[in-house]
Every structure is written in C-alpha cells, then in structure tokens.
Design a protein around this motif. Sequence first.
Motif, mmCIF file in Angstrom:
data_model
loop_
_atom_site.group_PDB
_atom_site.id
_atom_site.type_symbol
_atom_site.label_atom_id
_atom_site.label_comp_id
_atom_site.label_asym_id
_atom_site.label_seq_id
_atom_site.Cartn_x
_atom_site.Cartn_y
_atom_site.Cartn_z
ATOM 1 N N GLY A 1 0.855 -1.178 0.000
ATOM 2 C CA GLY A 1 0.000 0.000 0.000
ATOM 3 C C GLY A 1 0.890 1.227 0.000
ATOM 4 N N VAL B 1 -1.929 -1.225 -3.710
ATOM 5 C CA VAL B 1 -3.021 -0.330 -3.369
ATOM 6 C C VAL B 1 -2.408 1.064 -3.338
ATOM 7 N N VAL C 1 -5.439 -1.386 -6.947
ATOM 8 C CA VAL C 1 -6.569 -0.684 -6.346
ATOM 9 C C VAL C 1 -6.173 0.764 -6.082
ATOM 10 N N THR D 1 -7.607 4.432 -4.486
ATOM 11 C CA THR D 1 -8.648 4.875 -3.559
ATOM 12 C C THR D 1 -8.666 6.402 -3.430
ATOM 13 N N THR E 1 -7.139 2.512 3.141
ATOM 14 C CA THR E 1 -5.976 1.984 2.423
ATOM 15 C C THR E 1 -5.379 0.804 3.164
ATOM 16 N N THR F 1 -5.344 -3.121 1.835
ATOM 17 C CA THR F 1 -4.018 -3.732 1.731
ATOM 18 C C THR F 1 -3.937 -4.982 2.598
ATOM 19 N N ALA G 1 -11.373 -4.899 -2.169
ATOM 20 C CA ALA G 1 -11.900 -3.538 -2.244
ATOM 21 C C ALA G 1 -13.358 -3.484 -1.810
#
Length: 511
Positions: free
Chosen positions: A322, A349, A373, A375, A444, A448, A461
């Motif tokens: 992440g 992420v 991913v 965010t 996050t 992760t 997610a």
Amino acid sequence: MKIFSADQMRKADEVTIQSQEITSLELMERAATQIFNVLHQRLQGAPIPIHVFCGLGNNGGDGLVISRLLVEHGYHVKTYIVNFSDKRSDDFLVNYDRLKAMGTEWPTQLKSDEDLPEIKQQDMVIDAIFGIGLNRPLVPWVINLIKHINASRCFTLSIDVPSGLYANKAPDDPEGVIYASTTVTFQLPKLIFFLPETGQYSQDMEVIDIGLSREFISQTPGFAELIGKNEVLSLYRPRHKFAHKGDYGHCLIIGGSYGKIGSTVLATEAALRIGSGLATAFIPECGYDILQSTIPEAMVITDNEDDYISNIKFDLEPSVIGVGVGLGTKDKTIVAFEEFLKQNKTKLVIDADGINILAYKPEFLKYIPSKTVLTPHPGELKRLIGDWKDDFDKIDKVKDFSKKNDCIVVIKGANSLIVYQEDIYVNTSGNPGMATAGSGDVLTGIITGLISQGYDPLHAAVFGVYLHGSAGDLAIQQTGYQGLLASDIVSHIGKSYLELFKKPQQAPPEA
C-alpha cells in the motif's frame, strides 16, 4: 442486491407480463396495491388530508390506483391530474375511469401556475407525477408545482423515484425535483438513490416486491450491485485452527513525510487490525520513533532521507504494498516512486499522494500491475481523470479509466462506489462522521491487509469498503458524528467482523 437500469426494469415488466400471463393493467394494480398496503399499515386510518398528484403515464396510473384504494378505505383524498401533455398511457386512462366511477369527487385538473392547490404542512402528498422513464425537461409550470409541493414541507411519499429525476443523468433544474420524505421503489433499488447529486432528493427509500419475474432478475446481470451484509458474507474467508501468521501474508505500507507520519500509522495499524499476518512500514527517518512506539506489532524500515522518502529500497518480499499515504510530492519522491513502480511486480493499493503523482505523471500508469486498487477522494479523482458534468459522467469516466489501465477504482463518498471496468459495486455502510482526517488512510490499510490475506483485489476492495463503513457505524454509537476520529474506526475493525455474524434481534412476542 442487483441494481437495474431503467431499460432493464422495463424489460423485467415485459417478461413478467408474458411469463405470468397477466396484463400490464394487472401488474399496475399489483404494484400500486403494495404501496397502498405500506401506507395503510403506517397511517392506520388517520384523518390526514392526502394530496395525490398524478402524471399522465404509468406512474400516474399507479397514483390513481392508490387514490382509489385510499378512498375505498375511508381516507380523505384529493387527486390531481398534472396535465403537461395531450398524451396519456392506456393504463392511466383505465384507472382514471375507475376512480371517476366511484362517484366521489372527480380528480382536479392542473394546467398552469394558476391551478396550484393549497397544501398545509400537516397534510400528506403522494408524488406520482413522473417515474423512472422521464427523458425530457419539465415544462416551467410543472417545475413551479414541484417547488410548491416542496415549499409546503409536508410529508411527501414518491412512487418509484422522486419526480423530476432522470435515471441516467443529473436533473436539468436542481429545484425541479420532489424532495421526498420517503420513496417506495419497485422490486430493486435504483442507482440514483446512492449518488450525491440525486440521492439528496429522498430522505429514505424502501424497496417493495411486486412479483417481477425472479428468473429474469436472477439471470440478468445488474447495471450495478448493492453491497450490504448479505453480499459481503460470501466473501469472508474464515481462519482454520492450525493457522499461523505466515498464512495471512506480509503487507508493506510505504508513505509518510515530515508532519504526516500519522497517515502511515493509521494505515499500518488498520492493515494489522483487518488481519494481515505481518506488516512493515517504509517511512522517512523522522517517523521511526513514532511508528515503533505507536504500533509495537509493526516492523519499520526507514529511508535515508530524514523528512521525506527519496529512495524506495527494501529487502523483503511482501504479499502486497500500500503506497501513497502522507507520501508528499517532492521531486526526489516522484523519482523514487517512478523507480519503484518500474521494478515492482507485487500487488498494489495506491492512495493519496501516490494518486496525485500518477495524475501529474500519467505515463507512470503503464507500470502499475493488473488489478491495482486506487482509492481517491473527490479532489484526487478529479486530478486523475479530469472534471465531469455530473455523477453519471464521473462513473463513465472512471469505467473508461479502469478499462484502459486494468485497475480497480474506489470512488470514496457517502455510498462509496467500487468500479472495475464495467462492474460497479455500491456500498451501503458508513456515515457522515467518517468525513474526517485519516479515514481514507484507514481504508488503504484495510484493503491492503485483506489482499495480504489472499483476498482477490476486487473482493478486497468491496469487502474492505464495507468493513470500513461498518467500523465507522459501530464507532459513532460511542462518539457521535462530530466526535469520530479515524483511530476510532481502526479500533472498531474487529467489531465490524463480529457484526457480520450477529443475528438480527427478534421483536418480543405480543402479549
């Protein structure tokens, strides 16, 4: 639960009529009767003046059926026909004649601003003017009628959708939409109830089953998927008796800069709280003491630079990384981020300044792994994909971005959306208290940490956004909206798991 588009709902009606060998008039009677039952159960014959405003299509036909049923059960009802056109649906005309045949007061015809009826705050309005099929701007006097209803501040129930809303775009005139106290919608929820620009028009929403073809609904992919407890339960991966920390992965959180080490603390602790077997934070030297003393369960690697990250090097093999929380956008950090992306083969992420760097340097996007991913909050999203006309345009642009870069995008908000190519997932957990500093850093860490445990990135997610919101919902029971801190969300992550398996309390038996 599936969310259908307007076209899919029309098709569901057609298939139901054919497969059940009924007429559209019979289906209208069934649907409107269900709404009447909801009303009757709540009102219990209360002597409240009820104003029913009917359009000229099938939504208006529903309103006419409801008026007839209310009159039959002794309610004080006034029915109005909103004459905005010369066209009327066949089923509307049949139900108009049925209402007139009762021998009571005929429906009042409204044709201009001069016809607006008096509505008192203690009255009730049933809005059956326009349904989900609205496809053209309203004439000015109808907009004034809607403003007149809204100005009364009485309890307003909309049928299927608040009148004035389109199914696939924002309203032309934000004031030309009914502000519904509640909306009773048919069979499946509609996307407009969950988007900021259109969701504001209904304080509450209830879905009623009108018996549409279950086979068609089950076999037809939804336009979007509504995510609640039942949907995420199927994603949950239970732990086995002989598990050890190595079974649940090792996540690495890369971020932090001078004055922003707290973001990495929140993300790292959230990753551990959600169940990652091991967690390491990669931070600048200035955050070392903070991380080691705040989260003793975490390991820490520091960059040679004291105040910001300038060289991302580590000798471990994490399950997922992440990156971006509190990272900053200094020139050396951007160079380090690019070099990291070029060499990285691990699942990612990306949040906060990681997204800001991608927006500033879109050529870096070619380096992100499949199903990364992202965010973003609204500002970060706008920097990433550009401006949008309305929420529907935003979703289309995110879908295009997701397809082009094979990534998952979480559109954070009151009902966060998770978008992967053509698939849209609409989250139902969370509350306004979560609009607070650090809440996104926690998300996050959660996503992760789930990927670290072996969850597919898309499942992580969807599941992570739900658990994040659920933890916030549990936390506000002690803090209230204004008192909620991001750290409160972290401390309630464990309880959000427990809430998944909590059975609803049954009402005590009547004496």
